[in-house]
Write a protein that holds these residues in place. Structure first.
Motif, PDB file in Angstrom:
ATOM      1  N   ASP A  39      36.258  37.982  32.375  1.00 39.26           N
ATOM      2  CA  ASP A  39      35.516  39.405  32.598  1.00 39.26           C
ATOM      3  C   ASP A  39      36.483  40.389  32.609  1.00 39.26           C
ATOM      4  O   ASP A  39      37.604  40.374  33.441  1.00 39.26           O
ATOM      5  CB  ASP A  39      34.608  39.557  33.831  1.00 39.26           C
ATOM      6  CG  ASP A  39      33.698  40.650  33.878  1.00 39.26           C
ATOM      7  OD1 ASP A  39      34.289  41.748  33.779  1.00 39.26           O
ATOM      8  OD2 ASP A  39      32.511  40.268  33.749  1.00 39.26           O
ATOM      9  N   PRO A  40      36.303  41.659  31.911  1.00 43.36           N
ATOM     10  CA  PRO A  40      37.323  42.766  31.916  1.00 43.36           C
ATOM     11  C   PRO A  40      37.652  43.177  33.156  1.00 43.36           C
ATOM     12  O   PRO A  40      38.698  43.649  33.598  1.00 43.36           O
ATOM     13  CB  PRO A  40      36.558  43.674  30.858  1.00 43.36           C
ATOM     14  CG  PRO A  40      35.687  42.588  30.070  1.00 43.36           C
ATOM     15  CD  PRO A  40      35.335  41.896  31.032  1.00 43.36           C
ATOM     16  N   ASP A  41      36.633  43.240  34.223  1.00 42.72           N
ATOM     17  CA  ASP A  41      36.593  43.832  35.328  1.00 42.72           C
ATOM     18  C   ASP A  41      37.682  42.817  36.306  1.00 42.72           C
ATOM     19  O   ASP A  41      37.643  43.264  37.541  1.00 42.72           O
ATOM     20  CB  ASP A  41      35.447  44.371  35.979  1.00 42.72           C
ATOM     21  CG  ASP A  41      34.826  45.255  35.296  1.00 42.72           C
ATOM     22  OD1 ASP A  41      35.619  46.427  34.726  1.00 42.72           O
ATOM     23  OD2 ASP A  41      33.522  45.160  35.340  1.00 42.72           O
TER      24      ASP A  41
ATOM     25  N   MET B 171      43.189  45.653  42.447  1.00 39.95           N
ATOM     26  CA  MET B 171      42.529  46.278  43.768  1.00 39.95           C
ATOM     27  C   MET B 171      42.931  45.487  44.939  1.00 39.95           C
ATOM     28  O   MET B 171      43.463  45.966  45.904  1.00 39.95           O
ATOM     29  CB  MET B 171      41.142  46.461  43.663  1.00 39.95           C
ATOM     30  CG  MET B 171      40.828  47.402  42.680  1.00 39.95           C
ATOM     31  SD  MET B 171      39.007  48.020  42.672  1.00 39.95           S
ATOM     32  CE  MET B 171      38.752  48.513  44.426  1.00 39.95           C
ATOM     33  N   LYS B 172      42.931  44.232  44.735  1.00 43.22           N
ATOM     34  CA  LYS B 172      43.097  43.341  45.824  1.00 43.22           C
ATOM     35  C   LYS B 172      44.670  43.257  46.258  1.00 43.22           C
ATOM     36  O   LYS B 172      45.098  43.684  47.591  1.00 43.22           O
ATOM     37  CB  LYS B 172      42.911  41.806  45.540  1.00 43.22           C
ATOM     38  CG  LYS B 172      42.996  40.654  46.699  1.00 43.22           C
ATOM     39  CD  LYS B 172      42.542  39.364  46.334  1.00 43.22           C
ATOM     40  CE  LYS B 172      42.856  38.481  47.451  1.00 43.22           C
ATOM     41  NZ  LYS B 172      42.372  37.052  47.187  1.00 43.22           N
ATOM     42  N   ARG B 173      45.439  43.409  45.296  1.00 47.17           N
ATOM     43  CA  ARG B 173      46.932  43.509  45.629  1.00 47.17           C
ATOM     44  C   ARG B 173      47.312  44.790  46.175  1.00 47.17           C
ATOM     45  O   ARG B 173      48.325  44.830  46.959  1.00 47.17           O
ATOM     46  CB  ARG B 173      47.846  43.268  44.209  1.00 47.17           C
ATOM     47  CG  ARG B 173      47.603  41.961  43.707  1.00 47.17           C
ATOM     48  CD  ARG B 173      48.709  41.924  42.634  1.00 47.17           C
ATOM     49  NE  ARG B 173      48.553  40.547  41.779  1.00 47.17           N
ATOM     50  CZ  ARG B 173      47.889  40.555  40.500  1.00 47.17           C
ATOM     51  NH1 ARG B 173      47.333  41.574  40.184  1.00 47.17           N
ATOM     52  NH2 ARG B 173      47.716  39.696  39.845  1.00 47.17           N
ATOM     53  N   ALA B 174      46.474  46.038  45.840  1.00 48.73           N
ATOM     54  CA  ALA B 174      47.087  47.235  46.184  1.00 48.73           C
ATOM     55  C   ALA B 174      46.584  47.242  47.723  1.00 48.73           C
ATOM     56  O   ALA B 174      46.998  47.720  48.436  1.00 48.73           O
ATOM     57  CB  ALA B 174      46.232  48.143  45.381  1.00 48.73           C
ATOM     58  N   VAL B 175      45.449  46.566  48.138  1.00 51.58           N
ATOM     59  CA  VAL B 175      44.975  46.783  49.275  1.00 51.58           C
ATOM     60  C   VAL B 175      46.214  45.947  50.235  1.00 51.58           C
ATOM     61  O   VAL B 175      46.366  46.544  51.340  1.00 51.58           O
ATOM     62  CB  VAL B 175      43.731  45.693  49.600  1.00 51.58           C
ATOM     63  CG1 VAL B 175      43.169  45.675  50.913  1.00 51.58           C
ATOM     64  CG2 VAL B 175      42.558  46.688  48.861  1.00 51.58           C
TER      65      VAL B 175
END
Length: 201
Positions: A126-128, A135-139
């Protein structure tokens, strides 16, 4: 239709509450509800104090709070004053950060009228999916940076505490010296020698 109007009215009323609420963080553990109310009463009427749990710090050594004032002008006065001056806590000045409250800070905030939240499982193709991983890494990165900043802040707080304790001890020693000079009559003898008057009190 009536349900929609009711939701909109509830949302507008809650936004008024947000406008008269301030967010305060970097509060020491001893800053409980009573301490905050006592310190903020000079700016107006404190309606409610709600502490926000700090999940990044299990020891809860630093605290955050939402303080609701009677009206928006009182809230603005709190922000303006404490931005430029330290906050007196238990008789000692403490640097705190004060900001206007935001809707997202409230656990009991109403749903925005017309807003819908949907969710779905993402497959690897999936593109998302990549967006979600980023986003998980950023968190995780943000949590690491926040922990480091929190550690540095605790060190600064400890340094400030020691400085304030030294000042308090020095002032107390001065008081003891002055009190001793008055008690043993030295002040009166010196005043008599130079023709000065010293009040007993």
């Amino acid at each position: 239709m009536e349900s929609t109007n009711s939701e909109e009215e509830k949302y507008r009323e809650f936004m008024k509450k947000v406008e008269r609420t301030v967010y305060i963080d970097t509060l020491p553990p001893q800053a409980n509800e009573s301490v905050l109310k006592t310190g903020l009463d000079q700016f107006g009427d404190v309606v409610n104090v709600s502490f926000i749990p700090n999940y990044m710090d299990p020891r809860n050594s630093m605290r955050c709070a939402l303080v609701e004032m009677k009206d928006p002008n009182q809230a603005k006065n709190v922000i303006q004053t404490l931005t430029n001056s330290p906050f007196m806590i238990a008789g000692m000045p403490r640097p705190v950060r004060v900001l206007p409250a935001e809707l997202e800070m409230f656990d009991d905030r109403p749903r925005k009228p017309g807003r819908k939240i949907t969710f779905k499982w993402l497959e690897a193709d999936d593109p998302d999916f990549k967006v979600a991983k980023d986003m998980k890494r950023a968190v995780v990165r943000h949590a690491t940076e926040a922990a480091l900043a929190h550690k540095q802040h605790l060190e600064e707080e400890e340094k400030l505490h020691k400085q304030q304790l030294e000042i308090l001890k020095a002032n107390y020693k001065k008081y003891e010296v002055v009190d001793g000079v008055i008690s043993d009559g030295t002040a009166q003898r010196v005043a008599k020698r130079y023709g000065m008057r010293v009040a007993d009190e």
